[in-house]
Motif scaffolding. Structure first.
Motif, PDB file in Angstrom:
ATOM      1  N   THR A   1       0.808  -1.210   0.000  1.00  0.00           N
ATOM      2  CA  THR A   1       0.000   0.000   0.000  1.00  0.00           C
ATOM      3  C   THR A   1       0.846   1.266   0.000  1.00  0.00           C
ATOM      4  O   THR A   1       0.322   2.353  -0.179  1.00  0.00           O
ATOM      5  CB  THR A   1      -0.933   0.051   1.213  1.00  0.00           C
ATOM      6  OG1 THR A   1      -0.156  -0.134   2.392  1.00  0.00           O
ATOM      7  CG2 THR A   1      -1.979  -1.046   1.148  1.00  0.00           C
ATOM      8  N   ARG A   2       2.142   1.116   0.268  1.00  0.00           N
ATOM      9  CA  ARG A   2       3.002   2.300   0.342  1.00  0.00           C
ATOM     10  C   ARG A   2       4.450   1.830   0.343  1.00  0.00           C
ATOM     11  O   ARG A   2       4.742   0.653   0.477  1.00  0.00           O
ATOM     12  CB  ARG A   2       2.719   3.095   1.611  1.00  0.00           C
ATOM     13  CG  ARG A   2       2.863   2.243   2.894  1.00  0.00           C
ATOM     14  CD  ARG A   2       2.842   3.085   4.144  1.00  0.00           C
ATOM     15  NE  ARG A   2       4.051   3.888   4.201  1.00  0.00           N
ATOM     16  CZ  ARG A   2       4.099   5.113   4.720  1.00  0.00           C
ATOM     17  NH1 ARG A   2       3.036   5.664   5.231  1.00  0.00           N
ATOM     18  NH2 ARG A   2       5.234   5.786   4.733  1.00  0.00           N
TER      19      ARG A   2
ATOM     20  N   HIS B   1      -4.169   3.216  -5.620  1.00  0.00           N
ATOM     21  CA  HIS B   1      -4.764   4.402  -5.005  1.00  0.00           C
ATOM     22  C   HIS B   1      -5.697   5.096  -5.978  1.00  0.00           C
ATOM     23  O   HIS B   1      -6.683   5.702  -5.597  1.00  0.00           O
ATOM     24  CB  HIS B   1      -3.671   5.388  -4.596  1.00  0.00           C
ATOM     25  CG  HIS B   1      -2.676   4.848  -3.633  1.00  0.00           C
ATOM     26  ND1 HIS B   1      -1.641   4.013  -4.005  1.00  0.00           N
ATOM     27  CD2 HIS B   1      -2.556   5.021  -2.281  1.00  0.00           C
ATOM     28  CE1 HIS B   1      -0.925   3.704  -2.930  1.00  0.00           C
ATOM     29  NE2 HIS B   1      -1.466   4.282  -1.872  1.00  0.00           N
TER      30      HIS B   1
ATOM     31  N   ARG C   1       6.405   8.840  -7.901  1.00  0.00           N
ATOM     32  CA  ARG C   1       5.186   8.674  -7.100  1.00  0.00           C
ATOM     33  C   ARG C   1       4.511   7.383  -7.541  1.00  0.00           C
ATOM     34  O   ARG C   1       4.312   7.150  -8.739  1.00  0.00           O
ATOM     35  CB  ARG C   1       4.264   9.858  -7.318  1.00  0.00           C
ATOM     36  CG  ARG C   1       2.955   9.771  -6.532  1.00  0.00           C
ATOM     37  CD  ARG C   1       2.209  11.108  -6.640  1.00  0.00           C
ATOM     38  NE  ARG C   1       0.897  11.062  -6.018  1.00  0.00           N
ATOM     39  CZ  ARG C   1       0.691  11.243  -4.700  1.00  0.00           C
ATOM     40  NH1 ARG C   1       1.709  11.450  -3.894  1.00  0.00           N
ATOM     41  NH2 ARG C   1      -0.538  11.211  -4.210  1.00  0.00           N
TER      42      ARG C   1
ATOM     43  N   ARG D   1       3.629   7.402  -0.738  1.00  0.00           N
ATOM     44  CA  ARG D   1       3.606   7.126  -2.173  1.00  0.00           C
ATOM     45  C   ARG D   1       4.810   7.689  -2.924  1.00  0.00           C
ATOM     46  O   ARG D   1       5.169   7.196  -3.974  1.00  0.00           O
ATOM     47  CB  ARG D   1       2.312   7.689  -2.787  1.00  0.00           C
ATOM     48  CG  ARG D   1       1.083   6.917  -2.347  1.00  0.00           C
ATOM     49  CD  ARG D   1      -0.177   7.493  -2.940  1.00  0.00           C
ATOM     50  NE  ARG D   1      -0.168   7.438  -4.394  1.00  0.00           N
ATOM     51  CZ  ARG D   1      -1.144   7.915  -5.159  1.00  0.00           C
ATOM     52  NH1 ARG D   1      -2.195   8.475  -4.612  1.00  0.00           N
ATOM     53  NH2 ARG D   1      -1.066   7.826  -6.462  1.00  0.00           N
ATOM     54  N   GLU D   2       5.400   8.735  -2.379  1.00  0.00           N
ATOM     55  CA  GLU D   2       6.502   9.359  -3.119  1.00  0.00           C
ATOM     56  C   GLU D   2       7.849   8.981  -2.524  1.00  0.00           C
ATOM     57  O   GLU D   2       8.002   8.874  -1.317  1.00  0.00           O
ATOM     58  CB  GLU D   2       6.342  10.890  -3.091  1.00  0.00           C
ATOM     59  CG  GLU D   2       5.248  11.360  -4.004  1.00  0.00           C
ATOM     60  CD  GLU D   2       4.999  12.849  -3.880  1.00  0.00           C
ATOM     61  OE1 GLU D   2       5.927  13.578  -3.449  1.00  0.00           O
ATOM     62  OE2 GLU D   2       3.877  13.277  -4.200  1.00  0.00           O
TER      63      GLU D   2
ATOM     64  N   ASN E   1       1.524   4.354  -7.606  1.00  0.00           N
ATOM     65  CA  ASN E   1       0.085   4.082  -7.531  1.00  0.00           C
ATOM     66  C   ASN E   1      -0.095   2.572  -7.368  1.00  0.00           C
ATOM     67  O   ASN E   1       0.020   1.817  -8.315  1.00  0.00           O
ATOM     68  CB  ASN E   1      -0.582   4.584  -8.817  1.00  0.00           C
ATOM     69  CG  ASN E   1      -2.053   4.226  -8.864  1.00  0.00           C
ATOM     70  OD1 ASN E   1      -2.623   3.765  -7.874  1.00  0.00           O
ATOM     71  ND2 ASN E   1      -2.674   4.442 -10.019  1.00  0.00           N
TER      72      ASN E   1
ATOM     73  N   TYR F   1       1.435  -2.420 -10.633  1.00  0.00           N
ATOM     74  CA  TYR F   1       1.418  -1.075 -10.034  1.00  0.00           C
ATOM     75  C   TYR F   1       2.040  -0.097 -11.022  1.00  0.00           C
ATOM     76  O   TYR F   1       2.717  -0.503 -11.967  1.00  0.00           O
ATOM     77  CB  TYR F   1       2.147  -1.063  -8.689  1.00  0.00           C
ATOM     78  CG  TYR F   1       3.657  -1.167  -8.753  1.00  0.00           C
ATOM     79  CD1 TYR F   1       4.291  -2.402  -8.882  1.00  0.00           C
ATOM     80  CD2 TYR F   1       4.456  -0.030  -8.671  1.00  0.00           C
ATOM     81  CE1 TYR F   1       5.669  -2.502  -8.931  1.00  0.00           C
ATOM     82  CE2 TYR F   1       5.834  -0.113  -8.717  1.00  0.00           C
ATOM     83  CZ  TYR F   1       6.449  -1.352  -8.854  1.00  0.00           C
ATOM     84  OH  TYR F   1       7.814  -1.436  -8.904  1.00  0.00           O
TER      85      TYR F   1
END
Lengths: 222, 821
Positions: free
Chosen positions: B265-266, B432, B427, B283-284, B429, B316
């Motif tokens: 998720t991150r 998300h 970044r 995310r970044e 995804n 992803y």
């Protein structure tokens, strides 16, 4: 490969228990089987007893079965007529199926020893199609080779096989599948797919784990 | 039937506490298959459910730690080790690996959390949960179109709004709905949203979203592997199963049937090279500090969870925020053991696609040209296909081709990214937001390929009869060409399978029609089928035995279904006496309880008739009707009246009003209230009745009938209670309580909820199924038809394969292939 995992009976029972499937789900699978396999009266009764709508017009089951039977006893002409009665588009839109039926007709001529008719039919009906499509041509050539061997035991299996009941069966299945498709049904009963899945699943799992195997004929475990 | 379906979903849920009911509602999407009514027993023990809601707690909370929210102050009080290790230290924390616990999918640490967290987790999750609860309860199918996503799209996710929760919570990406193990795959999103969405599609094969291992109550509850000795009690065992509040039993790793598989998720706070800074939302990634010099030195980061191969395909996307001067950016995957000072693709067990040259690197320095270079603003997709153990990339929505071999074979695989120069920034995804690339189509087509491959398997009947058994003569294995149904060696056993299913459930007419048609279309068959037809013959002509048994069984079950418990009892006693005796008369008890319910419902129906059909003197009857009923429902009144000798039907006693409220709670109708020993037979009370309210009597014969019916019911109820008051078995107690609860309602069938469940047709169906199974078992027959076992065994295999990281299994979506359409 890692050593096989041992799956305990309790764990497996849990897994079986966790599977979400209801009686209605299973009833539908049975209905699908009855319809696709052509058990018309049984499908009718089941529809009443289980309170389940049949996915197709039950009358179509009967005509489909008649077609299949006609093909299985070698009456190709009858089958073609009936298919067209049921839905002319089936053969119109499916040239290879139509060729398959014509080829079967030729085979039946040869089987019956009606050689001159066979030749005439091949020249008039099949040869022009063979020109259109190389696959058809190959099939045609293979079929014509039957004449050369003429029930000789030395014929290669690929050729003598054309005279076997299995060839009729294949043609009948192809037609059956096409009709089912025209009715938006699967060409094979889902139960068969389920059996295949179980075969796949059990053998895949067997490579990786020890687990209780099902004896499908009894519904019990080994 | 269809009108009732929505209700049926909650039927098997006799939990008595409100918490338990809530959890059941949450689990409803998976019960939603319309046919549950007829299923032989409920599918789940509800006691284990609560776990799933809680499960999202720890992670979410840990997240919130990072954010600068007020929650943070509380965080110090957690006893959750991970929370501590995730504290918001960015640049100073050394590149420690996360504790293994975090990665281990079935995390045994989770169960302890719920108690620690409620104060923190409940505010955000509770409203969502409640919302879905009511929605589901009302029987409306929730239609979600990627709920979280819509929110995200419409809400100003840009600047200020983000400050509230900096970790973006998102549901499982929709392309993963194609996985057969989808229910095990979870993000950190509140579970309700995920569940509700999957309800939209269809109840999946496996219910499994239990967040921590379910403690298996007792083996005997799942009598699949046994044949005769197991009692058929499972459909009522909820009453005796431990309530949800019971502390989870120490997780037994072997019995961890269905672990949760966490999705990335991150970016991990810990699993990164120091120069990389992770943004608060996870995310970044930005390269901070002096650029790396020399190839030895790079900076990589991995996601917070490994990719579960049960995804089938995982995908992803990464947006290049800043390419920097050189663009030495590598995107891909790596095992947890790969050094973080190296770009993904340079080291063994890592795979990468590089921005500067467009080359791909399969785990060593010798890369090869693969795709275009990529630059600031480009969106690069990284996919791994576990059914082939290959990877693929996309650029701005365009597929670049399959690449690499043996990806993720034999080790965990993480999304991984590597940077080398100052200010490079990306970044991610992880789902998300919607993906650039049409990943769903991709997954769908791969699923079709794998399914076609599976369906090319030849049916091996020997295998299906248990792998060690080769008793069948070899001629059943001929005809290798056809693997389909044209193969007679399959055809005949399949017929037997269907026939035994029909017989099992008592579809007698269908079975006969089926048999007759099998006889007619007799084809040359292999030995197996000859045997089958012989079986059929026996069924049909030779001996009347089995056929008769089937008919009797059907009659008995049908009697239960139409509410004629007496006939069912008599017939069962006559033909299958052992059924009633087994388990100290449990089945007899249940049938008698059912009779009481039938009588109560009858009484309430009679009352309704009385109200409807007598509009004239109704004034009185109509008023008396409900009074009378609420009166009766207040069990204590009835009892006291009985003691007073005034008769149970005394409608003039004003005290009833005081009691009628409490009577709505089924549990308040204490079973003891009905245990009056005094025999208040209807003949005894009726004359009294008549004399007491002469005005109503002559004008309303229906009302009289109603009273009589009610009285019969109560009299029977008292006998019932008297007979079982010494039986301390918890399931008996619970069942008795629920049974008596029914009488508390004026119109049990319309009461909804638990009461209607007890009173309605579904309960009859359930009891009928139970009785059917008990009879079958008493005859030495399997409790579940072979056909059902075929399905269950297949689904169990698929789940197990998925958990053993066989990616192809994810594409064997049984509900889709077999239950839909």
């Amino acid at each position: 490969m890692a050593p096989k995992q041992q799956i305990r009976k309790e764990e497996w029972e849990r897994r079986l228990h966790d599977v979400q499937v209801s009686k209605t789900d299973l009833n539908r699978l049975v209905m699908d089987y009855l319809v696709i396999e052509g058990f018309k009266t049984a499908a009718e009764e089941f529809s009443k007893e289980a309170g389940l709508a049949s996915p197709v017009d039950l009358e179509s089951i009967e005509s489909r079965m008649n077609i299949r039977e006609a093909l299985q006893r070698g009456d190709v002409g009858e089958a073609i007529t009936r298919v067209n009665d049921l839905n002319p588009e089936i053969l119109d839109t499916n040239p290879s199926l139509y060729f398959c039926l014509q080829q079967q007709k030729l085979i039946e001529f040869i089987r019956q020893g009606r050689i001159s008719e066979a030749l005439e039919f091949a020249q008039e009906e099949l040869a022009p199609r063979g020109e259109e499509n190389p696959e058809f041509l190959a099939e045609l050539e293979k079929t014509m080779a039957l004449l050369a061997f003429e029930s000789s035991p030395s014929a290669p299996p690929s050729i003598s096989d054309l005279l076997s009941p299995a060839q009729r069966m294949r043609t009948a299945s192809a037609v059956n599948a096409a009709i089912l498709e025209s009715l938006s049904q699967g060409k094979e009963a889902k139960l068969v797919a389920l059996l295949k899945l179980l075969c796949w699943g059990e053998s895949m799992l067997d490579e990786r784990a020890e687990f209780p195997k099902l004896d499908i004929s009894e519904g019990t475990f080994k | 039937m269809s009108a009732r379906r929505s209700r049926s979903t909650s039927i098997s849920v006799p939990a008595s506490s409100s918490t338990a009911r809530l959890e059941n509602v949450i689990s409803m999407p998976f019960l939603a298959s319309p046919g549950l009514v007829g299923s032989p027993r409920p599918r789940m023990t509800n006691a284990t459910r609560p776990s799933l809601t809680v499960s999202s707690g720890p992670t979410t909370t840990a997240r919130r730690n990072v954010a600068t929210s007020p929650v943070r102050s509380i965080s110090g009080s957690y006893s959750y080790s991970n929370a501590a290790s995730r504290s918001p230290v960015h640049s100073t924390s050394p590149p420690v690996f996360e504790p293994r616990i975090i990665r281990a999918g079935p995390s045994p640490a989770r169960p302890v959390d719920p108690a620690c967290f409620p104060s923190v987790t409940s505010p955000p999750t509770a409203p969502t949960r409640r919302q879905s609860t009511t929605r589901l309860n009302s029987g409306i199918t929730p239609v979600y179109h990627a709920p979280m996503r819509t929110v995200e799209g419409s809400a100003p996710t840009t600047a200020p709004a983000v400050t509230h929760t900096q970790t973006e919570v998102f549901p499982r990406p929709t392309y993963l709905d194609h996985s057969a193990l989808r229910d095990l795959l979870q993000t950190d999103a509140p579970i309700s949203s995920v569940d509700a969405r999957s309800a939209e599609a269809r109840a999946p094969v496996t219910w499994s979203t239990s967040a921590y291992p379910i403690s298996v109550p007792a083996v005997s509850h799942y009598p699949y592997l046994r044949r005769v000795q197991t009692p058929v009690t499972e459909s009522e065992d909820e009453g005796s199963s431990p309530p949800p509040s019971t502390a989870p039993i120490a997780p037994n790793p072997v019995l961890m049937a269905n672990p949760v598989l966490r999705l990335p998720t991150r970016w991990s706070e810990q699993d990164r090279h120091p120069p990389l800074s992770v943004s608060p939302d996870g995310r970044e990634l930005t390269f901070i500090g002096p650029s790396c010099i020399g190839e030895k030195d790079s900076a990589a980061a991995r996601a917070n969870h490994p990719i579960p191969p049960a995804c089938g395909i995982y995908y992803y996307e990464v947006e290049i925020l800043h390419k920097g001067s050189k663009g030495h950016i590598s995107l891909g995957f790596s095992s947890p053991d790969v050094r973080l000072s190296r770009l993904p693709g340079w080291e063994k067990q890592s795979w990468g696609y590089h921005a500067d040259d467009g080359w791909s690197f399969p785990g060593h320095k010798d890369g090869s040209p693969y795709g275009p270079t990529f630059d600031t603003g480009d969106i690069i997709g990284c996919g791994v296909d576990f059914s082939q153990h290959r990877a693929f990339y996309t650029k701005n929505g365009t597929f670049l081709g399959m690449v690499f071999e043996n990806v993720g074979k034999g080790h965990e695989l993480y999304p991984a990214v590597g940077l080398r120069h100052t200010s490079e920034s990306i970044r991610v995804n992880f789902g998300h937001a919607p993906f650039k690339y049409a990943i769903e189509d991709h997954v769908h087509s791969q699923q079709n390929c794998v399914w076609a491959d599976i369906q090319s398997t030849k049916i091996n009947w020997d295998l299906l009869q248990g792998i060690n058994k080769y008793e069948e003569p070899s001629d059943s294995r001929e005809s290798p060409k056809t693997s389909g149904i044209e193969d007679d060696s399959v055809k005949a056993p399949l017929r037997k399978l269907v026939l035994s299913y029909l017989a099992h459930h008592g579809y007698a007419k269908t079975a006969h029609a089926f048999q007759a048609q099998c006889e007619r279309s007799r084809v040359p068959v292999a030995s197996t089928s000859a045997k089958v037809e012989q079986d059929m013959d026996t069924d049909d002509n030779t001996t009347i035995g089995p056929d008769q048994e089937l008919r009797t069984r059907v009659d008995i079950v049908n009697a239960v279904l139409r509410g004629d418990v007496d006939t069912a009892l008599v017939q069962t006693r006559l033909h299958f006496p052992t059924v009633l005796e087994r388990e100290q008369g449990l089945m007899l008890f249940k049938l008698r309880c059912r009779k009481f319910v039938e009588l109560s419902v009858e009484a309430s129906e009679a009352l309704k008739r009385a109200k409807q059909l007598q509009p004239q003197p109704t004034q009185e009857v109509a008023e008396r009707g409900p009074e009378l009923h609420s009166r009766v429902s207040a069990g204590e009144d009835v009892n006291m009246d009985g003691m007073d000798g005034e008769g149970a039907m005394d409608v003039d006693d004003p005290s009833h009003e005081a009691h009628s409220d409490s009577s709505m709670n089924s549990s308040s109708v204490s079973t003891s209230t009905l245990s009056a020993t005094e025999d208040r037979s209807e003949t005894a009370s009726r004359p009294r009745q008549a004399s007491r309210s002469p005005s109503a009597r002559p004008t309303s014969p229906h009302a009289a009938a109603a009273r009589q019916a009610l009285h019969t019911a109560l009299a029977f109820g008292q006998t019932l209670e008297a007979d079982y008051k010494h039986d301390g078995r918890p399931e008996i107690r619970a069942h008795l309580k629920r049974t008596f609860g029914v009488v508390a309602y004026t119109d049990p069938l319309a009461a909804g909820g638990e009461v209607a469940e007890m009173a309605g047709q579904e309960a009859r169906v359930r009891l009928g199924n139970e009785l059917n199974q008990a009879i079958l078992e008493s005859q030495g027959k399997p409790v579940h038809p072979a056909l059902e076992m075929l399905y269950r065994q297949s689904a169990a295999c698929i789940t197990q394969l998925g958990l053993l990281n066989v990616g192809s299994a994810a594409f064997a979506d049984m509900p889709k292939e077999f239950l839909e359409g």
